[in-house]
Design a protein around this motif. Sequence first.
Motif, PDB file in Angstrom:
ATOM      1  N   VAL A 145       3.207  61.375  52.097  1.00  0.00           N
ATOM      2  CA  VAL A 145       3.872  61.307  53.406  1.00  0.00           C
ATOM      3  C   VAL A 145       2.913  61.814  54.493  1.00  0.00           C
ATOM      4  O   VAL A 145       2.720  61.171  55.533  1.00  0.00           O
ATOM      5  CB  VAL A 145       5.162  62.169  53.409  1.00  0.00           C
ATOM      6  N   HIS A 146       2.291  62.954  54.226  1.00  0.00           N
ATOM      7  CA  HIS A 146       1.440  63.602  55.224  1.00  0.00           C
ATOM      8  C   HIS A 146       0.088  62.888  55.383  1.00  0.00           C
ATOM      9  O   HIS A 146      -0.574  63.016  56.408  1.00  0.00           O
ATOM     10  CB  HIS A 146       1.237  65.062  54.804  1.00  0.00           C
ATOM     11  N   ALA A 147      -0.289  62.114  54.356  1.00  0.00           N
ATOM     12  CA  ALA A 147      -1.589  61.423  54.376  1.00  0.00           C
ATOM     13  C   ALA A 147      -1.722  60.502  55.590  1.00  0.00           C
ATOM     14  O   ALA A 147      -2.829  60.239  56.064  1.00  0.00           O
ATOM     15  CB  ALA A 147      -1.780  60.634  53.088  1.00  0.00           C
TER      16      ALA A 147
ATOM     17  N   HIS B 193      -0.921  61.129  58.624  1.00  0.00           N
ATOM     18  CA  HIS B 193      -1.522  61.903  59.718  1.00  0.00           C
ATOM     19  C   HIS B 193      -3.028  62.049  59.512  1.00  0.00           C
ATOM     20  O   HIS B 193      -3.807  62.005  60.456  1.00  0.00           O
ATOM     21  CB  HIS B 193      -0.854  63.271  59.834  1.00  0.00           C
ATOM     22  N   HIS B 194      -3.429  62.212  58.245  1.00  0.00           N
ATOM     23  CA  HIS B 194      -4.857  62.421  57.947  1.00  0.00           C
ATOM     24  C   HIS B 194      -5.636  61.108  57.868  1.00  0.00           C
ATOM     25  O   HIS B 194      -6.846  61.130  57.712  1.00  0.00           O
ATOM     26  CB  HIS B 194      -5.011  63.201  56.642  1.00  0.00           C
ATOM     27  N   SER B 195      -4.925  59.965  57.939  1.00  0.00           N
ATOM     28  CA  SER B 195      -5.603  58.681  57.737  1.00  0.00           C
ATOM     29  C   SER B 195      -6.464  58.281  58.928  1.00  0.00           C
ATOM     30  O   SER B 195      -7.301  57.390  58.814  1.00  0.00           O
ATOM     31  CB  SER B 195      -4.559  57.583  57.476  1.00  0.00           C
TER      32      SER B 195
ATOM     33  N   MET C 165       3.296  70.069  52.460  1.00  0.00           N
ATOM     34  CA  MET C 165       2.892  68.680  52.681  1.00  0.00           C
ATOM     35  C   MET C 165       1.540  68.358  52.025  1.00  0.00           C
ATOM     36  O   MET C 165       1.218  67.200  51.798  1.00  0.00           O
ATOM     37  CB  MET C 165       2.784  68.391  54.178  1.00  0.00           C
ATOM     38  N   HIS C 166       0.743  69.388  51.769  1.00  0.00           N
ATOM     39  CA  HIS C 166      -0.554  69.154  51.135  1.00  0.00           C
ATOM     40  C   HIS C 166      -0.486  69.231  49.614  1.00  0.00           C
ATOM     41  O   HIS C 166      -1.513  69.129  48.941  1.00  0.00           O
ATOM     42  CB  HIS C 166      -1.610  70.125  51.693  1.00  0.00           C
ATOM     43  N   LEU C 167       0.745  69.412  49.050  1.00  0.00           N
ATOM     44  CA  LEU C 167       0.902  69.389  47.602  1.00  0.00           C
ATOM     45  C   LEU C 167       1.070  67.939  47.136  1.00  0.00           C
ATOM     46  O   LEU C 167       1.462  67.066  47.915  1.00  0.00           O
ATOM     47  CB  LEU C 167       2.114  70.219  47.174  1.00  0.00           C
TER      48      LEU C 167
ATOM     49  N   TRP D 160     -11.538  70.938  61.606  1.00  0.00           N
ATOM     50  CA  TRP D 160     -11.871  71.313  60.226  1.00  0.00           C
ATOM     51  C   TRP D 160     -10.722  70.966  59.285  1.00  0.00           C
ATOM     52  O   TRP D 160     -10.938  70.669  58.120  1.00  0.00           O
ATOM     53  CB  TRP D 160     -12.225  72.803  60.127  1.00  0.00           C
ATOM     54  N   HIS D 161      -9.472  71.016  59.774  1.00  0.00           N
ATOM     55  CA  HIS D 161      -8.335  70.648  58.930  1.00  0.00           C
ATOM     56  C   HIS D 161      -8.403  69.159  58.558  1.00  0.00           C
ATOM     57  O   HIS D 161      -7.989  68.761  57.467  1.00  0.00           O
ATOM     58  CB  HIS D 161      -7.005  70.948  59.628  1.00  0.00           C
ATOM     59  N   HIS D 162      -8.933  68.339  59.491  1.00  0.00           N
ATOM     60  CA  HIS D 162      -9.028  66.897  59.240  1.00  0.00           C
ATOM     61  C   HIS D 162     -10.305  66.503  58.497  1.00  0.00           C
ATOM     62  O   HIS D 162     -10.475  65.330  58.157  1.00  0.00           O
ATOM     63  CB  HIS D 162      -8.952  66.122  60.558  1.00  0.00           C
TER      64      HIS D 162
ATOM     65  N   ASN E  34       5.764  74.478  55.886  1.00  0.00           N
ATOM     66  CA  ASN E  34       6.035  73.033  55.770  1.00  0.00           C
ATOM     67  C   ASN E  34       4.732  72.288  55.509  1.00  0.00           C
ATOM     68  O   ASN E  34       4.640  71.443  54.620  1.00  0.00           O
ATOM     69  CB  ASN E  34       6.602  72.492  57.090  1.00  0.00           C
ATOM     70  N   HIS E  35       3.738  72.611  56.318  1.00  0.00           N
ATOM     71  CA  HIS E  35       2.448  71.926  56.256  1.00  0.00           C
ATOM     72  C   HIS E  35       1.760  72.210  54.912  1.00  0.00           C
ATOM     73  O   HIS E  35       1.164  71.328  54.306  1.00  0.00           O
ATOM     74  CB  HIS E  35       1.587  72.396  57.437  1.00  0.00           C
ATOM     75  N   ARG E  36       1.893  73.455  54.448  1.00  0.00           N
ATOM     76  CA  ARG E  36       1.291  73.821  53.164  1.00  0.00           C
ATOM     77  C   ARG E  36       1.916  72.991  52.036  1.00  0.00           C
ATOM     78  O   ARG E  36       1.222  72.494  51.145  1.00  0.00           O
ATOM     79  CB  ARG E  36       1.482  75.317  52.921  1.00  0.00           C
TER      80      ARG E  36
HETATM   81 ZN    ZN Z   1      -2.506  68.388  57.129  1.00  0.00          ZN
END
Ligand code: ZN
Length: 301
Positions: A132-134, A136-138, A124-126, A213-215, A120-122
């Motif tokens: 949508v996932h951005a 979380h990274h914001s 979400m990074h496409l 590191w993911h963030h 799912n997460h992989r």
């Molecule tokens: Zn992510």
Amino acid sequence: MGNIANSITFVFDAWRGQVSDPGKQFLFAAMLLLLAAHMGWRSSWSRRAIDAVESVKATLAIFLINALLAPAVWLLSEQFKALYALLGIPSVPGSVWEGLPVWLLSLIAIVAQDFANYWNHRAMHLKWLWPVHAIHHSDPVVNGLTAYRIHILEALVMWGSYTIMLTWLGMPADAIGIGALFLTLHNVYIHINVDWGHGPLRLLIASPRFHRWHHADVPEAHGKNLANVIPLFDWLFGTYRVPGPCDAPVGAAGVPRNDVVKLTLWPLLQWARQATLWVEAVRARIVGWRPGQDDALRHQD
Ligand SMILES: [Zn+2]
Ligand SMILES: [Zn+2]
């Protein structure tokens, strides 16, 4: 019209049920405790206090939006389940799990859920799901609360897919419950601002260093360390990267930092923009393709 009114009443009743249920009250109390613990947390408040306050405020607002919409998510996941039963897809009978201890069943539920989460997460990074996932990274100040900074659409996809998978596996409800509680607490843990790397256990259980590191907002870290709990999945599928303590900047360039309204609308705005570019590219192809034209369009992105 009657249907809409019914849905609203249903969501409202489900919401009231959540608030009045002692189990849910316990969870809300636990969240408040986590918030209090976070407020005493050293670095984010001493180093960049204003940024931290803004980040926490935005995350809490996003969490509140999700809490209010949660019954709707739950309603939809019920419909997913009904659809899956309707299609008559054969599932694993619950008897398979009989006689196994609850701790083992919970462990199986966690591994199954984390495997699904990795993919799912992989996804979400496409390109098309990233808006949508951005959200979380914001977060410009990653901390324990960042775990709750999730767009409602992401929550919908995640919990919908877990519900489908775990019901398909016929897992007992208590194993699913214990697994979900562990996943929630661990998810808060990996976001706190400490450099713990887990030494020899680093591939078995995700650490705050692994997830920081993911963030990290540097090209070599983008799309790496996607597992929530078991970094072994990243190691197996070629996305593991922990070069040492994470001192890289965190966040997502080009995404609003703490503007809750913009963040909530962000996927819609970005999809409209991406669709426009796509239509332009298709039109250019139909009207007349000339060498280099495609590249010019792509560079506008
Ligand atoms: Zn992510
Ligand atoms: Zn995260």
